[in-house]
Design a protein around this motif. Structure first.
Motif, PDB file in Angstrom:
ATOM      1  N   ASP A  10      38.903  38.922 -14.010  1.00 26.54           N
ATOM      2  CA  ASP A  10      39.705  39.152 -15.209  1.00 26.54           C
ATOM      3  C   ASP A  10      39.169  40.321 -16.043  1.00 26.54           C
ATOM      4  OD1 ASP A  10      41.946  38.559 -16.733  1.00 26.54           O
ATOM      5  OD2 ASP A  10      40.899  37.073 -17.962  1.00 26.54           O
ATOM      6  N   TYR A  14      30.452  39.227 -14.108  1.00 25.94           N
ATOM      7  CA  TYR A  14      29.549  38.116 -14.386  1.00 25.94           C
ATOM      8  C   TYR A  14      28.431  38.132 -13.349  1.00 25.94           C
ATOM      9  CZ  TYR A  14      33.447  36.320 -17.178  1.00 25.94           C
ATOM     10  OH  TYR A  14      34.451  36.168 -18.103  1.00 25.94           O
ATOM     11  N   ALA A  29      37.776  29.368 -12.903  1.00 28.29           N
ATOM     12  CA  ALA A  29      37.904  29.779 -14.297  1.00 28.29           C
ATOM     13  C   ALA A  29      38.495  28.643 -15.115  1.00 28.29           C
ATOM     14  CB  ALA A  29      38.803  31.001 -14.391  1.00 28.29           C
ATOM     15  N   TYR A  30      37.825  28.337 -16.207  1.00 25.91           N
ATOM     16  CA  TYR A  30      38.279  27.326 -17.142  1.00 25.91           C
ATOM     17  C   TYR A  30      38.452  27.983 -18.499  1.00 25.91           C
ATOM     18  CZ  TYR A  30      36.553  24.382 -13.386  1.00 25.91           C
ATOM     19  OH  TYR A  30      36.329  23.826 -12.149  1.00 25.91           O
ATOM     20  N   ASP A  32      36.868  27.670 -21.191  1.00 19.38           N
ATOM     21  CA  ASP A  32      35.646  28.031 -21.901  1.00 19.38           C
ATOM     22  C   ASP A  32      34.527  28.545 -21.011  1.00 19.38           C
ATOM     23  OD1 ASP A  32      35.261  25.613 -20.618  1.00 19.38           O
ATOM     24  OD2 ASP A  32      33.997  24.780 -22.200  1.00 19.38           O
ATOM     25  N   ARG A  33      34.687  28.510 -19.707  1.00 25.52           N
ATOM     26  CA  ARG A  33      33.586  28.921 -18.828  1.00 25.52           C
ATOM     27  C   ARG A  33      34.089  29.398 -17.470  1.00 25.52           C
ATOM     28  NH1 ARG A  33      31.838  23.675 -15.965  1.00 25.52           N
ATOM     29  NH2 ARG A  33      33.572  22.362 -16.537  1.00 25.52           N
ATOM     30  N   ILE A  34      33.200  30.082 -16.784  1.00 24.75           N
ATOM     31  CA  ILE A  34      33.429  30.569 -15.424  1.00 24.75           C
ATOM     32  C   ILE A  34      32.326  29.956 -14.566  1.00 24.75           C
ATOM     33  CG2 ILE A  34      33.394  32.617 -13.919  1.00 24.75           C
ATOM     34  CD1 ILE A  34      35.775  32.676 -15.742  1.00 24.75           C
ATOM     35  N   GLU A  45      27.072  30.557 -13.645  1.00 25.17           N
ATOM     36  CA  GLU A  45      27.895  29.859 -14.630  1.00 25.17           C
ATOM     37  C   GLU A  45      27.715  30.554 -15.969  1.00 25.17           C
ATOM     38  OE1 GLU A  45      28.731  25.424 -16.443  1.00 25.17           O
ATOM     39  OE2 GLU A  45      27.427  25.634 -14.695  1.00 25.17           O
ATOM     40  N   HIS A  46      28.829  30.887 -16.597  1.00 23.97           N
ATOM     41  CA  HIS A  46      28.803  31.650 -17.848  1.00 23.97           C
ATOM     42  C   HIS A  46      29.896  31.160 -18.773  1.00 23.97           C
ATOM     43  CE1 HIS A  46      26.184  34.803 -16.168  1.00 23.97           C
ATOM     44  NE2 HIS A  46      26.888  34.649 -15.049  1.00 23.97           N
ATOM     45  N   ARG A  48      33.076  31.871 -20.731  1.00 22.00           N
ATOM     46  CA  ARG A  48      34.135  32.817 -20.367  1.00 22.00           C
ATOM     47  C   ARG A  48      34.268  33.899 -21.435  1.00 22.00           C
ATOM     48  NH1 ARG A  48      40.114  31.442 -18.032  1.00 22.00           N
ATOM     49  NH2 ARG A  48      40.693  33.607 -17.658  1.00 22.00           N
ATOM     50  N   CYS A  49      34.404  35.106 -20.990  1.00 25.73           N
ATOM     51  CA  CYS A  49      34.563  36.261 -21.871  1.00 25.73           C
ATOM     52  C   CYS A  49      36.018  36.706 -21.820  1.00 25.73           C
ATOM     53  CB  CYS A  49      33.641  37.385 -21.411  1.00 25.73           C
ATOM     54  SG  CYS A  49      33.850  38.899 -22.353  1.00 25.73           S
TER      55      CYS A  49
END
Length: 81
Positions: A10, A14, A29-30, A32-34, A45-46, A48-49
Protein backbone atom coordinates in the motif's frame (compact mmCIF):
# COMPACT_ATOMS: atom_id res chain seq x y z
CA UNK A 1 10.97 -8.56 -1.13
CA UNK A 2 14.00 -6.37 -1.39
CA UNK A 3 17.55 -7.04 -0.22
CA UNK A 4 17.09 -4.27 2.34
CA UNK A 5 14.78 -6.54 4.36
CA UNK A 6 11.62 -4.65 3.42
CA UNK A 7 8.36 -5.49 1.71
CA UNK A 8 6.12 -3.02 -0.04
CA UNK A 9 2.44 -2.77 0.82
CA UNK A 10 0.00 0.00 0.00
CA UNK A 11 2.73 2.47 -1.10
CA UNK A 12 4.80 1.95 2.07
CA UNK A 13 7.69 -0.33 3.00
CA UNK A 14 7.81 -2.47 6.15
CA UNK A 15 10.87 -4.26 7.52
CA UNK A 16 11.03 -8.03 7.99
CA UNK A 17 13.54 -10.43 9.52
CA UNK A 18 16.69 -10.68 7.45
CA UNK A 19 16.15 -14.45 7.17
CA UNK A 20 13.09 -13.76 5.00
CA UNK A 21 15.02 -12.08 2.16
CA UNK A 22 14.72 -13.72 -1.23
CA UNK A 23 11.60 -15.78 -0.55
CA UNK A 24 7.89 -14.93 -0.94
CA UNK A 25 5.89 -13.68 2.03
CA UNK A 26 2.19 -13.30 2.83
CA UNK A 27 0.98 -9.90 3.99
CA UNK A 28 -2.07 -9.72 6.23
CA UNK A 29 -3.39 -6.17 6.51
CA UNK A 30 -5.73 -5.14 9.30
CA UNK A 31 -7.13 -1.75 10.24
CA UNK A 32 -4.40 -1.15 12.81
CA UNK A 33 -1.51 -3.43 11.88
CA UNK A 34 0.35 -5.34 9.19
CA UNK A 35 1.49 -8.92 9.81
CA UNK A 36 3.99 -10.48 7.40
CA UNK A 37 4.38 -14.26 7.35
CA UNK A 38 6.65 -16.66 5.54
CA UNK A 39 5.79 -20.36 5.59
CA UNK A 40 3.30 -19.63 8.40
CA UNK A 41 5.91 -17.93 10.62
CA UNK A 42 5.59 -14.23 11.48
CA UNK A 43 8.64 -12.43 10.06
CA UNK A 44 7.35 -8.90 10.62
CA UNK A 45 4.62 -7.05 12.46
CA UNK A 46 4.06 -3.30 12.44
CA UNK A 47 1.45 -0.70 13.19
CA UNK A 48 -0.22 0.06 9.88
CA UNK A 49 0.92 3.26 8.23
CA UNK A 50 -1.58 5.19 6.14
CA UNK A 51 0.95 7.66 4.77
CA UNK A 52 2.58 7.30 1.38
CA UNK A 53 6.17 6.36 0.56
CA UNK A 54 7.00 5.80 4.24
CA UNK A 55 9.50 3.20 5.45
CA UNK A 56 8.70 1.54 8.76
CA UNK A 57 11.63 -0.21 10.43
CA UNK A 58 12.00 -2.53 13.38
CA UNK A 59 15.73 -2.46 14.28
CA UNK A 60 15.46 -5.97 15.76
CA UNK A 61 14.92 -7.31 12.24
CA UNK A 62 18.53 -6.39 11.45
CA UNK A 63 20.30 -7.96 14.46
CA UNK A 64 21.26 -11.16 12.56
CA UNK A 65 22.91 -8.99 9.88
CA UNK A 66 24.95 -7.24 12.56
CA UNK A 67 26.01 -10.57 14.03
CA UNK A 68 27.46 -11.63 10.66
CA UNK A 69 28.80 -8.26 9.65
CA UNK A 70 29.50 -5.90 12.58
CA UNK A 71 29.46 -2.31 11.41
CA UNK A 72 27.63 -3.30 8.22
CA UNK A 73 24.68 -1.14 9.13
CA UNK A 74 26.60 1.67 10.80
CA UNK A 75 24.53 4.81 10.45
CA UNK A 76 21.91 2.74 8.63
CA UNK A 77 18.33 3.95 8.36
CA UNK A 78 16.89 1.34 10.77
CA UNK A 79 19.10 2.74 13.55
CA UNK A 80 18.63 6.46 13.00
CA UNK A 81 16.73 8.23 15.76
Amino acid sequence: MSKTCTVRFDNNKYSVLSSAVGRPVEIHAYADRIIIRQDGVVVGEHARCFGRNEVIYDPWHYVPVLARKPGGLRNGAPFLG
